[in-house]
Design a protein around this motif. Structure first.
Motif, PDB file in Angstrom:
ATOM      1  N   CYS A   2       0.856  -1.175   0.000  1.00 41.23           N
ATOM      2  CA  CYS A   2       0.000   0.000   0.000  1.00 41.23           C
ATOM      3  C   CYS A   2       0.897   1.231   0.000  1.00 41.23           C
ATOM      4  N   GLY A   3       0.403   2.313  -0.545  1.00 39.17           N
ATOM      5  CA  GLY A   3       1.113   3.584  -0.438  1.00 39.17           C
ATOM      6  C   GLY A   3       0.903   4.143   0.956  1.00 39.17           C
ATOM      7  N   PRO A   4       1.498   5.298   1.242  1.00 37.68           N
ATOM      8  CA  PRO A   4       1.295   5.904   2.567  1.00 37.68           C
ATOM      9  C   PRO A   4      -0.178   6.211   2.789  1.00 37.68           C
ATOM     10  N   PRO A   5      -0.696   5.989   3.987  1.00 34.20           N
ATOM     11  CA  PRO A   5      -2.102   6.280   4.258  1.00 34.20           C
ATOM     12  C   PRO A   5      -2.338   7.778   4.348  1.00 34.20           C
ATOM     13  N   LYS A   6      -3.586   8.200   4.110  1.00 26.71           N
ATOM     14  CA  LYS A   6      -3.932   9.607   4.273  1.00 26.71           C
ATOM     15  C   LYS A   6      -3.787   9.977   5.744  1.00 26.71           C
ATOM     16  N   THR A   7      -3.360  11.191   5.979  1.00 23.68           N
ATOM     17  CA  THR A   7      -3.199  11.637   7.356  1.00 23.68           C
ATOM     18  C   THR A   7      -4.552  12.022   7.942  1.00 23.68           C
ATOM     19  N   ILE A   8      -4.634  12.000   9.244  1.00 24.00           N
ATOM     20  CA  ILE A   8      -5.837  12.387   9.975  1.00 24.00           C
ATOM     21  C   ILE A   8      -5.457  13.568  10.854  1.00 24.00           C
ATOM     22  N   PRO A   9      -6.158  14.714  10.711  1.00 28.18           N
ATOM     23  CA  PRO A   9      -5.781  15.885  11.506  1.00 28.18           C
ATOM     24  C   PRO A   9      -5.752  15.594  12.998  1.00 28.18           C
ATOM     25  N   HIS A  10      -4.699  16.024  13.640  1.00 24.70           N
ATOM     26  CA  HIS A  10      -4.504  15.923  15.088  1.00 24.70           C
ATOM     27  C   HIS A  10      -4.373  14.481  15.587  1.00 24.70           C
ATOM     28  N   ALA A  11      -4.051  13.553  14.681  1.00 28.02           N
ATOM     29  CA  ALA A  11      -3.786  12.163  15.074  1.00 28.02           C
ATOM     30  C   ALA A  11      -2.342  11.860  14.710  1.00 28.02           C
ATOM     31  N   PHE A  12      -1.731  10.938  15.434  1.00 29.34           N
ATOM     32  CA  PHE A  12      -0.358  10.598  15.115  1.00 29.34           C
ATOM     33  C   PHE A  12      -0.222   9.123  14.818  1.00 29.34           C
ATOM     34  N   LEU A  13       0.859   8.825  14.108  1.00 31.66           N
ATOM     35  CA  LEU A  13       1.109   7.477  13.630  1.00 31.66           C
ATOM     36  C   LEU A  13       2.600   7.352  13.376  1.00 31.66           C
ATOM     37  N   SER A  14       3.159   6.226  13.760  1.00 29.00           N
ATOM     38  CA  SER A  14       4.554   5.958  13.430  1.00 29.00           C
ATOM     39  C   SER A  14       4.601   5.396  12.025  1.00 29.00           C
ATOM     40  N   LEU A  15       5.296   6.099  11.134  1.00 28.29           N
ATOM     41  CA  LEU A  15       5.332   5.677   9.738  1.00 28.29           C
ATOM     42  C   LEU A  15       6.581   4.868   9.440  1.00 28.29           C
ATOM     43  N   SER A  16       6.417   3.848   8.618  1.00 27.73           N
ATOM     44  CA  SER A  16       7.558   3.104   8.113  1.00 27.73           C
ATOM     45  C   SER A  16       7.676   3.419   6.621  1.00 27.73           C
ATOM     46  N   LYS A  17       8.678   2.868   5.978  1.00 28.73           N
ATOM     47  CA  LYS A  17       8.914   3.185   4.568  1.00 28.73           C
ATOM     48  C   LYS A  17       7.965   2.436   3.633  1.00 28.73           C
ATOM     49  N   GLN A  18       7.667   1.171   3.944  1.00 33.41           N
ATOM     50  CA  GLN A  18       6.798   0.370   3.093  1.00 33.41           C
ATOM     51  C   GLN A  18       5.649  -0.176   3.927  1.00 33.41           C
TER      52      GLN A  18
END
Length: 71
Positions: A2-18
């Motif tokens: 999957c590509g990067p997910p859409k961001t959600i305002p005022h929410a956080f997420l640890s992103l990886s490369k793939q």
């Protein structure tokens, strides 16, 4: 993948490369932005009908600032 997910305002997420099929991402509202439930949720990278994409996530993070305005 999957590509990067859409961001959600005022929410956080640890992103990886793939983002691989079957991967689950956990979103959580930032401190002070959790007035409306749900305050956390997950999205999963899935393959449906040959298309790889993220499952939907209905998460709204707000501090509901109207509550603090002077009357």
């Amino acid at each position: 993948f999957c590509g990067p997910p859409k961001t959600i305002p005022h929410a956080f997420l640890s992103l990886s490369k793939q983002f691989y099929v079957g991967q689950v991402l956990h979103f959580k509202c930032q401190s002070g932005y959790d007035k409306q439930p749900p305050t956390s949720g997950t999205r999963e990278c899935k393959k449906v009908n040959g298309k790889i994409d993220w499952t939907p996530l209905d998460l709204q993070c707000t501090n509901d600032s109207k509550e603090w305005l002077p009357q």
